[in-house]
Design a protein around this motif. Structure first.
Motif, mmCIF file in Angstrom:
data_model
loop_
_atom_site.group_PDB
_atom_site.id
_atom_site.type_symbol
_atom_site.label_atom_id
_atom_site.label_comp_id
_atom_site.label_asym_id
_atom_site.label_seq_id
_atom_site.Cartn_x
_atom_site.Cartn_y
_atom_site.Cartn_z
ATOM 1 N N TYR A 1 9.997 7.417 2.108
ATOM 2 C CA TYR A 1 9.837 8.830 1.336
ATOM 3 C C TYR A 1 8.459 8.934 1.192
ATOM 4 C CZ TYR A 1 9.939 12.850 -2.300
ATOM 5 O OH TYR A 1 9.183 13.667 -3.118
ATOM 6 N N SER A 2 7.941 8.120 0.361
ATOM 7 C CA SER A 2 6.365 8.065 1.076
ATOM 8 C C SER A 2 5.790 7.869 2.080
ATOM 9 C CB SER A 2 5.579 6.903 -0.045
ATOM 10 O OG SER A 2 5.594 6.035 0.410
ATOM 11 N N ALA A 3 6.454 7.619 3.084
ATOM 12 C CA ALA A 3 5.064 7.229 4.480
ATOM 13 C C ALA A 3 5.817 8.526 4.965
ATOM 14 C CB ALA A 3 5.783 6.790 4.892
ATOM 15 N N THR A 4 5.521 10.173 4.390
ATOM 16 C CA THR A 4 5.745 11.948 4.930
ATOM 17 C C THR A 4 4.531 12.336 5.608
ATOM 18 O OG1 THR A 4 6.374 13.738 4.292
ATOM 19 C CG2 THR A 4 4.729 12.606 2.605
ATOM 20 N N GLU A 5 4.930 13.140 6.336
ATOM 21 C CA GLU A 5 4.084 12.993 7.707
ATOM 22 C C GLU A 5 2.955 14.317 6.800
ATOM 23 O OE1 GLU A 5 4.892 13.121 12.081
ATOM 24 O OE2 GLU A 5 5.445 15.379 11.145
ATOM 25 N N ASP A 6 1.695 13.727 6.912
ATOM 26 C CA ASP A 6 0.501 14.904 6.624
ATOM 27 C C ASP A 6 0.771 14.760 4.791
ATOM 28 O OD1 ASP A 6 -0.012 15.713 9.369
ATOM 29 O OD2 ASP A 6 1.263 17.116 9.680
ATOM 30 N N GLY A 7 1.574 14.209 4.532
ATOM 31 C CA GLY A 7 1.539 13.696 2.844
ATOM 32 C C GLY A 7 2.313 15.032 2.774
ATOM 33 N N ARG A 8 2.377 15.591 3.133
ATOM 34 C CA ARG A 8 3.216 16.717 2.751
ATOM 35 C C ARG A 8 4.503 16.192 2.192
ATOM 36 N NH1 ARG A 8 4.097 21.379 6.065
ATOM 37 N NH2 ARG A 8 4.140 19.838 7.814
ATOM 38 N N ASP A 9 4.541 16.996 0.746
ATOM 39 C CA ASP A 9 6.007 16.105 0.035
ATOM 40 C C ASP A 9 7.308 16.812 0.985
ATOM 41 O OD1 ASP A 9 7.634 15.010 -1.895
ATOM 42 O OD2 ASP A 9 6.384 16.189 -3.719
ATOM 43 N N TYR A 10 8.623 16.544 1.172
ATOM 44 C CA TYR A 10 9.585 16.811 1.456
ATOM 45 C C TYR A 10 9.434 17.264 3.246
ATOM 46 C CZ TYR A 10 9.867 18.482 -2.757
ATOM 47 O OH TYR A 10 10.099 19.044 -4.464
ATOM 48 N N ASN A 11 8.845 16.634 3.460
ATOM 49 C CA ASN A 11 8.188 16.252 4.998
ATOM 50 C C ASN A 11 8.764 15.440 5.703
ATOM 51 O OD1 ASN A 11 7.503 17.281 7.977
ATOM 52 N ND2 ASN A 11 5.323 17.170 7.026
ATOM 53 N N VAL A 12 9.256 14.918 6.840
ATOM 54 C CA VAL A 12 9.899 13.449 7.764
ATOM 55 C C VAL A 12 8.748 12.660 7.526
ATOM 56 C CG1 VAL A 12 10.984 15.676 8.924
ATOM 57 C CG2 VAL A 12 8.558 14.485 10.021
ATOM 58 N N THR A 13 10.029 11.683 8.020
ATOM 59 C CA THR A 13 9.099 10.253 8.058
ATOM 60 C C THR A 13 9.088 9.627 9.367
ATOM 61 O OG1 THR A 13 11.202 9.425 6.311
ATOM 62 C CG2 THR A 13 8.895 10.524 4.989
ATOM 63 N N PRO A 14 8.301 9.160 10.027
ATOM 64 C CA PRO A 14 8.921 8.829 11.173
ATOM 65 C C PRO A 14 7.923 7.376 10.878
ATOM 66 C CG PRO A 14 6.666 10.090 11.165
ATOM 67 C CD PRO A 14 7.411 10.355 10.274
ATOM 68 N N ILE A 15 8.431 6.294 10.614
ATOM 69 C CA ILE A 15 8.758 4.984 10.042
ATOM 70 C C ILE A 15 9.167 4.274 11.790
ATOM 71 C CG2 ILE A 15 8.545 3.340 9.048
ATOM 72 C CD1 ILE A 15 9.194 4.923 6.897
ATOM 73 N N PRO A 16 8.319 3.417 11.999
ATOM 74 C CA PRO A 16 8.980 2.156 12.978
ATOM 75 C C PRO A 16 9.636 1.418 11.833
ATOM 76 C CG PRO A 16 6.467 2.017 13.296
ATOM 77 C CD PRO A 16 7.242 3.209 11.900
ATOM 78 N N PRO A 17 10.860 0.772 13.083
ATOM 79 C CA PRO A 17 11.885 -0.219 12.515
ATOM 80 C C PRO A 17 11.192 -1.299 11.812
ATOM 81 C CG PRO A 17 12.852 0.767 15.004
ATOM 82 C CD PRO A 17 10.959 1.315 14.401
ATOM 83 N N ARG A 18 10.022 -2.092 12.851
ATOM 84 C CA ARG A 18 9.258 -3.017 12.029
ATOM 85 C C ARG A 18 8.586 -3.295 10.407
ATOM 86 N NH1 ARG A 18 8.524 -4.429 16.428
ATOM 87 N NH2 ARG A 18 10.298 -6.511 16.556
ATOM 88 N N GLU A 19 8.306 -2.058 10.628
ATOM 89 C CA GLU A 19 7.105 -1.612 9.682
ATOM 90 C C GLU A 19 8.348 -1.409 8.153
ATOM 91 O OE1 GLU A 19 4.061 1.886 8.786
ATOM 92 O OE2 GLU A 19 4.131 2.162 10.402
ATOM 93 N N LEU A 20 9.410 -0.044 8.343
ATOM 94 C CA LEU A 20 10.100 -0.130 7.388
ATOM 95 C C LEU A 20 10.926 -1.358 7.142
ATOM 96 C CD1 LEU A 20 12.143 2.418 6.725
ATOM 97 C CD2 LEU A 20 13.573 0.956 7.400
#
Length: 732
Positions: free
Chosen positions: A194-213
């Motif tokens: 949840y903290s990897a939200t795009e642009d730092g905006r709450d409730y936004n998408v979180t595009p995280i690569p599987p390895r980083e996840l």
């Protein structure tokens, strides 16, 4: 597998109870009502909450904090409903209940796990007196974007540090046994990313690569499961196209099947319904199906389970046993909390507001404060100080000192900085003058009146308290620009023109862009939002009763354009060349090579992860290892000598990092693997030993396996992520 007679007895009791329940009563256990919001109970023709509870159509309650009302609702559930199943009362208790401790990010800055655990235990004691037995805390999202408002609620940018605090706080909340009346069920959130939200905006998408996840965002949750956390909350976020409220791959296959988590999973507030708005579900029926298939046990506030699960069973989409599994976990939690035997809060502790509790809050606040600048050792303030002027609305704001998520805080227990320094100055016969100048921290600066100007001019030191109010961070309070509000910045600049002896104290819930603060201050103390005892903590640090020992749990950027910036980034194919730090931010310079850099700013953080100054200095020497070549089942033993070469007794945070030099995939430049906070007297030398299992070096390799690869490694030991001694070793 049931391990003893007690487990068998508990299982039989719960199975017997489930056998007596109607489908509506089962779904009621899976529904969490919000008394505060009352969220239109559409499924029941707007019946009031008491009626829902009496019918057995609610299993838990969020946001009710009045003890008498809690007792009333519990009595309805236990004595008037058909089966007498008790309610669980829940609340977002993030960093204290009545006594407010520093925000979690500040607690991480203390690097003191013992104090964080004590603070959580005190919080549990206070909350359970009201009848609250479940907190939606700790937030263990690894946070690398300070624009995100909820960075204040977590423990920083590093997975190991976050994991360590997660386990400590869970131990504090839950104690040794959940059935203890003062035990508070913890909830690790927000699963996951949840903290990897795009642009730092709450409730936004979180595009995280599987390895980083796998390597960054999941480890704190696995640590929580190993620590016995009672519950986990699914996040709002869309992770790689799949909202977490319906992410079967992670919630069911990973969390349940691989990690064997058998506790309760709860949705976030209305998040199951929000999958419709995210375009992942056509309607509430599909949302209910995807969530229950992901084995989310409790739906917070929204009514998709209540409205559609029964029909989904009738139509053959799901089996009743799936509902039974969810209900079994909920009833099991209630049983573990002792609610079937003791549903009412009968705690009557006389220790509330005790000296012990207040001292924990004070010590934790003191150890979270970070000294970022101290020209000519201006701090601590010297004995010859005769006149002080204090400036800024935050210096005497009880609410803002507590920080976000402090809605239950007892304001009468808050000691503001102005109140504290006023008391100290009276004792020491120091002349003190205070003017907020600005009515609050968001308004424009106009002028300083002549009387205050004269006080500033005549003062030996001017202490200016600037930063964010309590509503400038937390959920939905995200910022695109992280500098001080312009009025405060101009006020500080004007004060520095009148008197150069400016000590700036910063109250904030995130790293701010502070170059204007640094340029207009002789010393800078970053105080975060330090809680009820924060004002006294700041006073103690400024006057040298304690030496600052806070260290950054998150890197400080020079400008928003560097974000995200964090210490454990990967190596570059064309690493940036070292430029003089004196390059002025915003000034353009010519590129001196085809490297990874900015034209207008130094590529390094303003202050690195782990950084913090003290009133003394520490010297590291004689790093030694038990072995240079290790097997996979070995532990790396690291020895280091640390000497306090200054004249002040103080804490030091010794940090140990590992580098995996070459891997099947690129690896971080450094990763924190151990730390210890140690009190070292002046001229004292301490030898520390760290034992780090080689298996803790595991990562997700090129094949997707979680392994330690043989090869060359480096170990780094130092006071922050950039200033370290190092040695090489090998894993075979």
């Amino acid at each position: 597998m049931l391990s003893n007679n007690k487990d068998i007895e508990e299982s039989n009791f719960i199975d017997s109870l489930i056998g007596k329940m109607t489908i509506r009563e089962k779904l009621g256990q899976m529904y969490q009502i919000c008394i505060e919001a009352n969220n239109e109970n559409v499924a029941f023709n707007l019946e009031d909450d008491r009626s829902l509870v009496k019918k057995g159509f609610a299993g838990s309650v969020i946001n009710l904090v009045d003890r008498n009302l809690i007792q009333e609702y519990q009595k309805i559930a236990v004595e008037e409903s058909r089966l007498g199943i008790p309610l669980i009362f829940a609340r977002d208790i993030i960093h204290g209940f009545n006594l407010i401790f520093p925000i979690p990010l500040a607690q991480a800055a203390s690097w003191n796990l013992e104090l964080a655990e004590k603070a959580a235990a005190i919080t549990a004691k206070e909350a359970t007196i009201c009848g609250i037995r479940w907190t939606f805390s700790p937030m263990i999202d690894v946070s690398r974007n300070p624009k995100w408002g909820r960075v204040a609620e977590g423990y920083g940018e590093d997975a190991f540090l976050v994991s360590s605090f997660a386990q400590a706080v869970i131990r504090g909340y839950q104690g040794e046994n959940l059935s203890d009346p003062s035990s508070l069920a913890a909830c690790s959130k927000h699963f996951v990313g949840y903290s990897a939200t795009e642009d730092g905006r709450d409730y936004n998408v979180t595009p995280i690569p599987p390895r980083e996840l796998n390597d960054v965002y999941l480890p704190p949750f696995l640590s929580s499961v190993k620590a016995g956390v009672a519950t986990i909350m699914a996040g709002f976020n869309d992770l790689d196209g799949i909202p977490m409220s319906g992410n079967k791959e992670l919630l069911k296959k990973l969390l349940r099947d691989e990690w064997n988590f058998d506790g309760v999973v709860v949705s976030d507030f209305n998040s199951i319904t929000e999958m419709i708005f995210q375009g992942f579900c056509q309607d509430g029926k599909e949302a209910a199906l995807k969530s229950i298939e992901s084995e989310i046990d409790i739906e917070m506030v929204s009514l998709n389970y209540m409205n559609f699960i029964e029909k989904l069973i009738e139509e053959g989409y799901i089996d009743t046993e799936l509902v039974n599994k969810c209900v079994r976990r909920i009833l099991n939690l209630k049983h573990k909390l002792g609610l079937f035997k003791n549903p009412y809060s009968n705690n009557n502790f006389t220790e509330i507001n005790s000296d012990f509790d207040n001292n924990v809050a004070l010590e934790l606040a003191e150890q979270s404060l970070i000294l970022l600048k101290n020209n000519a050792s201006f701090l601590p303030l010297k004995d010859d100080v005769q006149k002080i002027t204090v400036i800024g609305p935050l210096a005497d704001s009880k609410i803002d000192q507590m920080g976000c998520w402090s809605m239950d805080g007892d304001i009468d227990r808050v000691v503001t900085f102005y109140e504290s320094i006023k008391s100290y100055c009276l004792e020491q016969n120091i002349e003190l003058y205070y003017d907020s100048i600005l009515p609050d921290c968001r308004v424009s600066f106009e002028t300083i009146d002549d009387v205050t100007v004269e006080h500033i001019r005549r003062s030996d030191v001017v202490i200016v308290v600037v930063g964010e109010d309590s509503l400038m961070n937390g959920e939905k309070h995200c910022r695109a620009y992280l500098s001080l509000p312009l009025g405060q910045s101009k006020m500080l600049e004007k004060i520095a023109e009148i008197n150069k002896n400016v000590v700036t104290v910063v109250y904030a819930g995130r790293p701010l862009i502070i170059k204007d603060i640094l340029s207009n201050s002789t010393s800078v103390l970053y105080a975060w939002h330090p809680g009820s005892m924060g004002g006294k903590a700041v006073t103690n640090i400024l006057f040298g009763k304690s030496s600052p020992s806070g260290r950054l749990p998150i890197s400080f950027p020079r400008a928003e354009g560097q974000i995200p910036i964090y210490y454990s980034h990967k190596n570059y194919g064309r690493p940036p060349l070292e430029r003089p730090i004196s390059v002025n931010d915003g000034d353009f310079h010519n590129s001196i090579g085809w490297t990874s850099e900015y034209l207008d700013i130094n590529h390094k953080p303003l202050f690195p992860f782990g950084y913090g100054m003290s009133y003394t200095k520490f010297e590291y020497s004689e790093i030694k290892l038990n072995k240079i070549i290790l097997d996979i089942d070995d532990s790396l033993e690291v020895y280091i000598n640390v000497k306090n070469v200054g004249s002040v007794d103080s804490y030091e945070v010794i940090q140990v990092y590992i580098t995996d030099v070459v891997g099947s995939v690129t690896r971080p430049q450094k990763e924190l693997k151990a730390f210890e906070k140690v009190f070292i007297k002046q001229e004292e030398i301490v030898q520390l030993k760290f034992s780090i299992p080689v298996k803790s070096f595991k990562f997700t390799d090129i094949n997707g396996d979680f392994v330690v690869e043989p090869g060359q490694f480096k170990v780094w030991v130092g006071s922050n992520s950039e200033e370290c001694l190092n040695m090489e070793f090998y894993v075979k």
